[in-house]
Design a protein around this motif. Structure first.
Motif, PDB file in Angstrom:
ATOM      1  N   THR A 106       0.836  -0.893   0.239  1.00 34.30           N
ATOM      2  CA  THR A 106      -0.006   0.012   0.164  1.00 34.30           C
ATOM      3  C   THR A 106       0.914   1.164   0.081  1.00 34.30           C
ATOM      4  OG1 THR A 106      -1.788  -1.351   1.430  1.00 34.30           O
ATOM      5  CG2 THR A 106      -2.017   1.438   1.760  1.00 34.30           C
ATOM      6  N   MET A 108      -3.635  -0.489   9.435  1.00 33.91           N
ATOM      7  CA  MET A 108      -4.214  -1.123   8.439  1.00 33.91           C
ATOM      8  C   MET A 108      -4.096  -2.700   9.426  1.00 33.91           C
ATOM      9  SD  MET A 108      -2.233  -0.690   4.522  1.00 33.91           S
ATOM     10  CE  MET A 108      -2.865  -2.270   4.522  1.00 33.91           C
ATOM     11  N   THR A 143      -8.877  -4.124   5.674  1.00 26.80           N
ATOM     12  CA  THR A 143      -8.505  -4.551   4.032  1.00 26.80           C
ATOM     13  C   THR A 143      -9.065  -6.047   4.245  1.00 26.80           C
ATOM     14  OG1 THR A 143      -6.574  -5.609   5.018  1.00 26.80           O
ATOM     15  CG2 THR A 143      -6.906  -2.802   4.301  1.00 26.80           C
ATOM     16  N   LYS A 160     -12.040  -6.600   1.288  1.00 23.66           N
ATOM     17  CA  LYS A 160     -11.383  -5.871  -0.261  1.00 23.66           C
ATOM     18  C   LYS A 160     -10.664  -5.709  -0.502  1.00 23.66           C
ATOM     19  CE  LYS A 160     -12.653  -1.830   3.397  1.00 23.66           C
ATOM     20  NZ  LYS A 160     -12.148  -0.701   4.063  1.00 23.66           N
ATOM     21  N   GLN A 176      -9.279  -0.287  -1.675  1.00 21.73           N
ATOM     22  CA  GLN A 176      -8.234   0.120  -0.470  1.00 21.73           C
ATOM     23  C   GLN A 176      -8.073   0.678  -1.039  1.00 21.73           C
ATOM     24  OE1 GLN A 176      -5.487  -2.782   0.811  1.00 21.73           O
ATOM     25  NE2 GLN A 176      -3.996  -1.087   1.383  1.00 21.73           N
TER      26      GLN A 176
END
Ligand code: CDP
Length: 229
Positions: A16, A140, A197, A200, A205
């Motif tokens: 991410t 997260m 998450t 997802k 996300q």
């Protein structure tokens, strides 16, 4: 300027952070990779005892090269970017990372590094201990099974010979050690935005987080202005 993402092992922080760095034209800082690199050194030195290893820290010269896509690490001149992803390192890293002197060593390195540019960093204690004044904090999380499934797939794709059970056990035991250590444990900062998450897609996300970054004026103009000042 710094954005931080904390969370447990395998929650997707690194991929991410990399993608957000690419989208927003900033640099990626992988704090776990620094702990992994120091752990590699500890293994190469024949697993010395704590006191001896703390003394050896002064001889470790870390250099990193960061852009949006990569976080390359060199220790005493040699590149270790790939080497630090082994199962052996994953097995020992949380114990090495629990040593306060190791944490101080790495924190100092990171604080100096972020003075040189705009970064998005991922780790365990960044929002709570290392950068309490970060411009934006994310936390997260995802279920252990989902995290283990993702990490297993990633390791198999790289040709590593592991089972799903081994990966799940390693994540669970690292989580346990990271949450319960005395020095700067894994913790959800009170002022962090929580991103769960589970279920997802990566794109969903990323879009959600990217919008938050935009709203917090991490626009290209703000970043350019910051770099010029
Ligand atoms: O990518 P993954 O979640 O597997 O772990 P990592 O980010 O590469 O971090 C490896 C280990 O370093 C973690 O399990 C922690 O024990 C430690 N670590 C830490 O203590 N503090 C940080 N800020 C980052 C990592």
């Amino acid at each position: 300027m710094i954005i931080v993402i904390d969370g447990p092992a395998g929650s997707g922080k690194s991929s991410t952070a990399k993608e957000l760095a690419r989208r927003h034209g900033i640099r990626f800082l992988d704090s776990g990779a620094l702990y992994r690199a120091v752990t590699l050194r500890w293994l190469e030195k024949g697993r010395p005892g704590r006191e001896e290893f703390i003394e050896l820290l002064t001889d470790i010269d870390i250099r990193t090269e960061a852009d949006a896509e990569n976080f390359r690490i060199f220790i005493n001149g040699g590149e270790v970017t790939e080497k630090i992803r082994s199962g052996e390192i994953a097995q020992h890293v949380s114990r090495v990372a629990a040593v306060p002197e190791v944490r101080e060593f790495i924190n100092r390195y990171m604080r100096d590094l972020v003075k040189t540019g705009v970064y998005i960093a991922d780790g365990r204690d960044l929002g709570s201990a290392v950068f309490p004044d970060a411009d934006l904090k994310f936390y997260m999380d995802a279920s252990l099974d989902e995290r283990a499934g993702r990490r297993y797939k990633e390791m198999r794709e790289k040709g590593q010979n592991v089972t799903l059970d081994e990966v799940r056990d390693n994540l669970a035991s690292r989580d346990e050690m990271d949450r319960n250590r005395a020095a700067d444990p894994l913790k959800q900062p009170e002022d962090a935005l929580v991103i769960d998450t589970t279920g997802k897609s990566f794109d969903e996300q990323i879009n959600e987080m990217s919008e938050i970054i935009q709203k917090n004026s991490f626009s290209k103009t703000a970043i350019t202005k910051h770099l010029k000042s």
